[in-house]
Design a protein around this motif. Structure first.
Motif, PDB file in Angstrom:
ATOM      1  N   THR A  62       0.856  -1.181   0.000  1.00  0.00           N
ATOM      2  CA  THR A  62       0.000   0.000   0.000  1.00  0.00           C
ATOM      3  C   THR A  62       0.890   1.227   0.000  1.00  0.00           C
ATOM      4  OG1 THR A  62      -0.105   0.027   2.419  1.00  0.00           O
ATOM      5  CG2 THR A  62      -1.882  -1.124   1.264  1.00  0.00           C
ATOM      6  N   PRO A  63       0.393   2.331  -0.560  1.00  0.00           N
ATOM      7  CA  PRO A  63       1.219   3.535  -0.591  1.00  0.00           C
ATOM      8  C   PRO A  63       1.349   4.144   0.797  1.00  0.00           C
ATOM      9  CG  PRO A  63      -0.970   4.009  -1.411  1.00  0.00           C
ATOM     10  CD  PRO A  63      -0.896   2.514  -1.186  1.00  0.00           C
ATOM     11  N   THR A  64       2.451   4.831   1.008  1.00  0.00           N
ATOM     12  CA  THR A  64       2.607   5.620   2.218  1.00  0.00           C
ATOM     13  C   THR A  64       1.862   6.926   1.988  1.00  0.00           C
ATOM     14  OG1 THR A  64       4.753   4.654   2.626  1.00  0.00           O
ATOM     15  CG2 THR A  64       4.296   6.735   3.723  1.00  0.00           C
ATOM     16  N   VAL A 106       5.951  11.495 -10.532  1.00  0.00           N
ATOM     17  CA  VAL A 106       7.346  11.910 -10.644  1.00  0.00           C
ATOM     18  C   VAL A 106       8.191  10.803 -10.032  1.00  0.00           C
ATOM     19  CG1 VAL A 106       9.068  13.659 -10.074  1.00  0.00           C
ATOM     20  CG2 VAL A 106       6.677  14.342 -10.415  1.00  0.00           C
ATOM     21  N   ARG A 107       9.048  10.204 -10.850  1.00  0.00           N
ATOM     22  CA  ARG A 107       9.979   9.197 -10.359  1.00  0.00           C
ATOM     23  C   ARG A 107      11.278   9.904 -10.004  1.00  0.00           C
ATOM     24  NH1 ARG A 107       7.341   7.938 -14.495  1.00  0.00           N
ATOM     25  NH2 ARG A 107       5.747   6.347 -14.406  1.00  0.00           N
ATOM     26  N   ASP A 139       1.481  19.474  -2.305  1.00  0.00           N
ATOM     27  CA  ASP A 139       0.941  18.919  -3.546  1.00  0.00           C
ATOM     28  C   ASP A 139       1.344  17.465  -3.779  1.00  0.00           C
ATOM     29  OD1 ASP A 139      -0.437  21.248  -4.291  1.00  0.00           O
ATOM     30  OD2 ASP A 139       1.408  22.133  -5.058  1.00  0.00           O
ATOM     31  N   VAL A 140       2.238  16.930  -2.951  1.00  0.00           N
ATOM     32  CA  VAL A 140       2.611  15.516  -3.047  1.00  0.00           C
ATOM     33  C   VAL A 140       1.604  14.732  -2.217  1.00  0.00           C
ATOM     34  CG1 VAL A 140       4.384  13.788  -2.556  1.00  0.00           C
ATOM     35  CG2 VAL A 140       5.046  16.062  -3.370  1.00  0.00           C
ATOM     36  N   VAL A 141       0.783  13.924  -2.894  1.00  0.00           N
ATOM     37  CA  VAL A 141      -0.311  13.246  -2.202  1.00  0.00           C
ATOM     38  C   VAL A 141      -0.053  11.765  -1.937  1.00  0.00           C
ATOM     39  CG1 VAL A 141      -2.052  14.905  -2.934  1.00  0.00           C
ATOM     40  CG2 VAL A 141      -1.606  12.905  -4.347  1.00  0.00           C
ATOM     41  N   GLU A 142       0.870  11.151  -2.673  1.00  0.00           N
ATOM     42  CA  GLU A 142       1.243   9.756  -2.424  1.00  0.00           C
ATOM     43  C   GLU A 142       2.721   9.576  -2.699  1.00  0.00           C
ATOM     44  OE1 GLU A 142      -2.289   6.689  -3.229  1.00  0.00           O
ATOM     45  OE2 GLU A 142      -1.619   7.716  -5.039  1.00  0.00           O
ATOM     46  N   VAL A 143       3.330   8.684  -1.924  1.00  0.00           N
ATOM     47  CA  VAL A 143       4.755   8.391  -2.073  1.00  0.00           C
ATOM     48  C   VAL A 143       4.944   6.879  -2.021  1.00  0.00           C
ATOM     49  CG1 VAL A 143       7.033   8.639  -1.030  1.00  0.00           C
ATOM     50  CG2 VAL A 143       5.434  10.552  -0.960  1.00  0.00           C
ATOM     51  N   PHE A 144       5.665   6.353  -2.996  1.00  0.00           N
ATOM     52  CA  PHE A 144       6.020   4.936  -3.030  1.00  0.00           C
ATOM     53  C   PHE A 144       7.535   4.823  -3.082  1.00  0.00           C
ATOM     54  CE2 PHE A 144       1.939   5.321  -5.082  1.00  0.00           C
ATOM     55  CZ  PHE A 144       1.219   4.219  -4.646  1.00  0.00           C
ATOM     56  N   HIS A 175      15.700   1.361 -11.150  1.00  0.00           N
ATOM     57  CA  HIS A 175      16.485   2.561 -11.431  1.00  0.00           C
ATOM     58  C   HIS A 175      16.110   3.735 -10.527  1.00  0.00           C
ATOM     59  CE1 HIS A 175      19.059   5.151 -13.791  1.00  0.00           C
ATOM     60  NE2 HIS A 175      18.054   6.013 -13.940  1.00  0.00           N
ATOM     61  N   PHE A 176      14.811   3.908 -10.246  1.00  0.00           N
ATOM     62  CA  PHE A 176      14.359   5.022  -9.414  1.00  0.00           C
ATOM     63  C   PHE A 176      14.099   4.552  -7.990  1.00  0.00           C
ATOM     64  CE2 PHE A 176      13.372   6.460 -13.695  1.00  0.00           C
ATOM     65  CZ  PHE A 176      13.903   7.742 -13.670  1.00  0.00           C
ATOM     66  N   ASP A 177      14.265   5.454  -7.028  1.00  0.00           N
ATOM     67  CA  ASP A 177      14.069   5.149  -5.616  1.00  0.00           C
ATOM     68  C   ASP A 177      12.651   5.427  -5.141  1.00  0.00           C
ATOM     69  OD1 ASP A 177      16.821   4.423  -4.955  1.00  0.00           O
ATOM     70  OD2 ASP A 177      17.249   6.519  -5.439  1.00  0.00           O
ATOM     71  N   TYR A 178      11.995   6.415  -5.744  1.00  0.00           N
ATOM     72  CA  TYR A 178      10.656   6.825  -5.320  1.00  0.00           C
ATOM     73  C   TYR A 178       9.778   7.094  -6.528  1.00  0.00           C
ATOM     74  CZ  TYR A 178      12.552   7.719  -0.682  1.00  0.00           C
ATOM     75  OH  TYR A 178      13.152   7.577   0.551  1.00  0.00           O
ATOM     76  N   GLU A 179       8.481   6.886  -6.348  1.00  0.00           N
ATOM     77  CA  GLU A 179       7.483   7.374  -7.288  1.00  0.00           C
ATOM     78  C   GLU A 179       6.488   8.191  -6.472  1.00  0.00           C
ATOM     79  OE1 GLU A 179       4.068   5.754 -10.271  1.00  0.00           O
ATOM     80  OE2 GLU A 179       6.093   4.962 -10.509  1.00  0.00           O
ATOM     81  N   LEU A 180       6.262   9.425  -6.897  1.00  0.00           N
ATOM     82  CA  LEU A 180       5.397  10.350  -6.188  1.00  0.00           C
ATOM     83  C   LEU A 180       4.192  10.662  -7.054  1.00  0.00           C
ATOM     84  CD1 LEU A 180       8.184  12.964  -5.337  1.00  0.00           C
ATOM     85  CD2 LEU A 180       7.629  10.884  -4.080  1.00  0.00           C
TER      86      LEU A 180
END
Length: 106
Positions: A14-16, A32-33, A54-59, A64-69
């Motif tokens: 589940t997303p944080t 945004v990755r 404005d960032v509503v979800e963080v994974f 290659h990428f550490d986060y997806e927002l």
């Protein structure tokens, strides 16, 4: 390649959730990755994210990428400002942005 530690939320698949979306009914959204310089920047980057309205979800991600927002806004200028801030956040060395157009409900 960098990789941050898995959080409990990710283990549950589940997303944080940082906060309820402050931009309820937002007309524009994007993913945004983000790739960080090193995995040691994770805590600082996550702390910085907690202040971004404005960032509503963080994974956290593998690969290659550490986060997806997920970023949401009511107007294009505010969305652009939020994405630019993410690009220049401490530790971010690469980003990839995708504007989301139409939500498909199942």
């Amino acid at each position: 390649m960098t990789s941050c530690l898995w959080s409990a939320a990710l283990e549950e698949e589940t997303p944080t959730r940082l906060r309820p979306p402050a931009v309820s009914g937002a007309a524009l959204s994007a993913t945004v990755r983000v790739r960080l310089a090193t995995s040691g920047h994770c805590a600082g980057f996550e702390e910085w994210l907690s202040g971004q309205l404005d960032v509503v979800e963080v994974f956290q991600c593998t690969g290659h990428f550490d986060y997806e927002l997920r970023v949401a806004s009511r107007d294009p200028q505010r969305l652009n400002t939020a994405i630019a801030a993410i690009r220049h956040a401490g530790g971010a060395v690469e980003t990839e942005t995708t504007l989301l157009s139409t939500r498909l409900d199942s």
